[in-house]
Write a protein that holds these residues in place. Sequence first.
Motif, PDB file in Angstrom:
ATOM      1  N   ARG A  14     -45.649  13.107  33.879  1.00 60.03           N
ATOM      2  CA  ARG A  14     -46.711  14.064  33.273  1.00 60.03           C
ATOM      3  C   ARG A  14     -47.973  14.070  33.668  1.00 60.03           C
ATOM      4  O   ARG A  14     -48.406  13.050  34.459  1.00 60.03           O
ATOM      5  CB  ARG A  14     -46.542  14.035  31.747  1.00 60.03           C
ATOM      6  N   ALA A  15     -48.813  15.134  33.508  1.00 59.25           N
ATOM      7  CA  ALA A  15     -50.306  15.039  33.911  1.00 59.25           C
ATOM      8  C   ALA A  15     -50.857  13.950  33.231  1.00 59.25           C
ATOM      9  O   ALA A  15     -50.605  13.735  32.005  1.00 59.25           O
ATOM     10  CB  ALA A  15     -50.875  16.461  33.661  1.00 59.25           C
ATOM     11  N   ALA A  16     -51.764  13.223  33.712  1.00 59.76           N
ATOM     12  CA  ALA A  16     -52.563  12.047  33.204  1.00 59.76           C
ATOM     13  C   ALA A  16     -53.464  12.810  32.123  1.00 59.76           C
ATOM     14  O   ALA A  16     -53.915  13.590  32.104  1.00 59.76           O
ATOM     15  CB  ALA A  16     -53.365  11.325  34.142  1.00 59.76           C
ATOM     16  N   ALA A  17     -53.385  12.013  31.114  1.00 55.32           N
ATOM     17  CA  ALA A  17     -54.304  12.315  29.672  1.00 55.32           C
ATOM     18  C   ALA A  17     -55.204  11.280  29.447  1.00 55.32           C
ATOM     19  O   ALA A  17     -54.947  10.101  29.777  1.00 55.32           O
ATOM     20  CB  ALA A  17     -53.286  12.641  28.631  1.00 55.32           C
ATOM     21  N   ASP A  18     -56.358  11.479  28.406  1.00 53.24           N
ATOM     22  CA  ASP A  18     -57.258  10.438  28.068  1.00 53.24           C
ATOM     23  C   ASP A  18     -56.932   9.383  27.696  1.00 53.24           C
ATOM     24  O   ASP A  18     -57.209   8.272  28.111  1.00 53.24           O
ATOM     25  CB  ASP A  18     -58.048  10.917  27.201  1.00 53.24           C
ATOM     26  N   GLY A  19     -55.483   9.141  26.988  1.00 53.35           N
ATOM     27  CA  GLY A  19     -55.228   8.141  26.153  1.00 53.35           C
ATOM     28  C   GLY A  19     -54.524   7.166  27.556  1.00 53.35           C
ATOM     29  O   GLY A  19     -54.131   6.062  27.073  1.00 53.35           O
ATOM     30  N   LEU A  66     -53.313  14.899  38.670  1.00 53.27           N
ATOM     31  CA  LEU A  66     -53.150  13.466  38.476  1.00 53.27           C
ATOM     32  C   LEU A  66     -51.956  13.110  37.783  1.00 53.27           C
ATOM     33  O   LEU A  66     -51.902  13.795  36.556  1.00 53.27           O
ATOM     34  CB  LEU A  66     -54.359  12.585  38.058  1.00 53.27           C
ATOM     35  N   LEU A  67     -50.915  12.928  38.499  1.00 52.91           N
ATOM     36  CA  LEU A  67     -49.614  12.576  37.697  1.00 52.91           C
ATOM     37  C   LEU A  67     -49.603  11.275  37.441  1.00 52.91           C
ATOM     38  O   LEU A  67     -49.686  10.426  38.506  1.00 52.91           O
ATOM     39  CB  LEU A  67     -48.389  13.170  38.497  1.00 52.91           C
ATOM     40  N   ASP A  80     -51.882  11.535  43.187  1.00 52.86           N
ATOM     41  CA  ASP A  80     -52.964  12.341  43.147  1.00 52.86           C
ATOM     42  C   ASP A  80     -52.855  13.214  44.397  1.00 52.86           C
ATOM     43  O   ASP A  80     -52.334  13.272  45.215  1.00 52.86           O
ATOM     44  CB  ASP A  80     -54.191  11.629  42.958  1.00 52.86           C
ATOM     45  N   PHE A  81     -53.178  14.594  43.978  1.00 49.26           N
ATOM     46  CA  PHE A  81     -53.263  15.904  44.760  1.00 49.26           C
ATOM     47  C   PHE A  81     -54.496  16.534  44.932  1.00 49.26           C
ATOM     48  O   PHE A  81     -55.251  16.603  43.721  1.00 49.26           O
ATOM     49  CB  PHE A  81     -52.151  16.662  44.196  1.00 49.26           C
ATOM     50  N   PHE A  82     -54.946  16.886  46.097  1.00 50.59           N
ATOM     51  CA  PHE A  82     -56.200  17.472  46.191  1.00 50.59           C
ATOM     52  C   PHE A  82     -55.893  18.718  46.966  1.00 50.59           C
ATOM     53  O   PHE A  82     -55.809  18.747  48.155  1.00 50.59           O
ATOM     54  CB  PHE A  82     -57.188  16.643  47.077  1.00 50.59           C
ATOM     55  N   GLY A  83     -56.126  19.881  46.343  1.00 50.51           N
ATOM     56  CA  GLY A  83     -56.316  21.171  46.864  1.00 50.51           C
ATOM     57  C   GLY A  83     -57.512  21.336  47.973  1.00 50.51           C
ATOM     58  O   GLY A  83     -58.485  20.777  47.673  1.00 50.51           O
ATOM     59  N   LYS A  84     -57.085  22.001  49.048  1.00 51.21           N
ATOM     60  CA  LYS A  84     -58.319  21.684  50.182  1.00 51.21           C
ATOM     61  C   LYS A  84     -59.384  23.080  49.737  1.00 51.21           C
ATOM     62  O   LYS A  84     -58.964  23.899  49.101  1.00 51.21           O
ATOM     63  CB  LYS A  84     -57.758  22.275  51.566  1.00 51.21           C
ATOM     64  N   PRO A  85     -60.670  22.703  49.862  1.00 50.50           N
ATOM     65  CA  PRO A  85     -61.648  23.594  49.019  1.00 50.50           C
ATOM     66  C   PRO A  85     -61.772  24.766  50.031  1.00 50.50           C
ATOM     67  O   PRO A  85     -62.333  25.554  49.507  1.00 50.50           O
ATOM     68  CB  PRO A  85     -62.926  22.675  49.421  1.00 50.50           C
ATOM     69  N   ARG A 111     -39.138  11.448  41.741  1.00 49.07           N
ATOM     70  CA  ARG A 111     -39.653  12.225  40.457  1.00 49.07           C
ATOM     71  C   ARG A 111     -41.010  12.687  40.755  1.00 49.07           C
ATOM     72  O   ARG A 111     -41.417  13.713  40.363  1.00 49.07           O
ATOM     73  CB  ARG A 111     -39.223  11.387  39.220  1.00 49.07           C
ATOM     74  N   LEU A 112     -41.892  12.083  41.189  1.00 52.12           N
ATOM     75  CA  LEU A 112     -43.453  11.970  41.023  1.00 52.12           C
ATOM     76  C   LEU A 112     -43.565  13.396  42.195  1.00 52.12           C
ATOM     77  O   LEU A 112     -44.226  14.355  41.740  1.00 52.12           O
ATOM     78  CB  LEU A 112     -44.298  11.125  41.431  1.00 52.12           C
ATOM     79  N   LEU A 113     -42.946  13.093  43.346  1.00 51.07           N
ATOM     80  CA  LEU A 113     -43.051  14.143  44.375  1.00 51.07           C
ATOM     81  C   LEU A 113     -42.307  15.610  44.041  1.00 51.07           C
ATOM     82  O   LEU A 113     -43.153  16.642  44.167  1.00 51.07           O
ATOM     83  CB  LEU A 113     -42.443  13.442  45.574  1.00 51.07           C
ATOM     84  N   ARG A 114     -40.960  15.334  43.346  1.00 50.58           N
ATOM     85  CA  ARG A 114     -40.796  16.694  43.045  1.00 50.58           C
ATOM     86  C   ARG A 114     -41.465  17.446  41.948  1.00 50.58           C
ATOM     87  O   ARG A 114     -41.557  18.710  41.904  1.00 50.58           O
ATOM     88  CB  ARG A 114     -39.219  16.505  42.456  1.00 50.58           C
ATOM     89  N   SER A 115     -42.153  16.513  40.939  1.00 53.97           N
ATOM     90  CA  SER A 115     -42.935  17.246  39.871  1.00 53.97           C
ATOM     91  C   SER A 115     -44.157  17.951  40.765  1.00 53.97           C
ATOM     92  O   SER A 115     -44.466  19.039  40.180  1.00 53.97           O
ATOM     93  CB  SER A 115     -43.430  16.185  38.995  1.00 53.97           C
ATOM     94  N   LEU A 116     -44.833  17.216  41.642  1.00 54.03           N
ATOM     95  CA  LEU A 116     -45.877  17.784  42.361  1.00 54.03           C
ATOM     96  C   LEU A 116     -45.373  19.167  43.018  1.00 54.03           C
ATOM     97  O   LEU A 116     -46.059  20.292  43.066  1.00 54.03           O
ATOM     98  CB  LEU A 116     -46.133  16.774  43.429  1.00 54.03           C
ATOM     99  N   LEU A 117     -44.249  19.183  43.790  1.00 58.58           N
ATOM    100  CA  LEU A 117     -43.723  20.478  44.652  1.00 58.58           C
ATOM    101  C   LEU A 117     -43.754  21.336  43.566  1.00 58.58           C
ATOM    102  O   LEU A 117     -43.869  22.568  43.776  1.00 58.58           O
ATOM    103  CB  LEU A 117     -42.422  20.063  45.149  1.00 58.58           C
TER     104      LEU A 117
END
Length: 174
Positions: A14-19, A66-67, A80-85, A111-117
């Motif tokens: 999942r997406a990272a959260a404050d906790g 950030l997954l 972590d993934f960064f869209g180009k600006p 699993r991380l990669l598939r979630s990103l895709l």
Amino acid sequence: MLAATTIDDPITVRAAADGDADSLHAYLAALTAEQLPVLFARAQAPTRERVAEMIARNTSDQRYLLLVAIEDGRVVGMLDFFGKPLAQQHHVGGFGMTVDRGWRGRGIGTRLLRSLLAWAAQRGYRRIELEVFANNPDAIRLYEREGVVPEGRRRGAIVVDGAEIDLVLMARRI
Ligand SMILES: CC(C)(COP(=O)(O)OP(=O)(O)OC[C@H]1O[C@@H](n2cnc3c(N)ncnc32)[C@H](O)[C@@H]1OP(=O)(O)O)[C@@H](O)C(=O)NCCC(=O)NCCS
């Protein structure tokens, strides 16, 4: 934000959260201490404050993701993934990922990669890129299996333990 997905075991992606800040901080400290020859070396792990900033960016920056992979509340992998600006590259983003030492080879990276895709396709991205050290054939094989294919090499682009290593440029169209 990305919905959490639990597949066939206790691991959630999942997406990272404050906790997650303390656990992610510990995760990155352990990863940095490994000094893996297949990653860009960091002299020091990011501070707790820096990790909290990384997590906060997940909600403040629509082009960042950030997954984390979580088992029993503990971070065991991240991507972590960064869209180009620039406007002409708005359909493109780059990513990197790691899995905790004791959890590698259990499908978490896949699993991380598939979630990103899935997330990137929803957001309208059409091209996902990364650079891999050529001395990391296991990771390259994993990426290829998920359709992320080699496109070129930066020859001798880095030096690891005194030896020049190529950087392999890989990408997937989505
Ligand atoms: C590369 C990495 C993210 C893959 O995540 P993972 O959860 O281990 O991968 P999965 O279990 O989903 O996939 C397993 C595949 O990854 C490969 N793999 C890569 N590095 C591995 C490792 N250190 N241990 C076990 N498997 C690894 C396996 O060989 C397997 O491929 P195969 O079935 O063709 O043999 C993870 O192993 C890792 O963090 N490695 C160290 C850091 C790194 O190389 N990061 C990537 C930099 S581009």
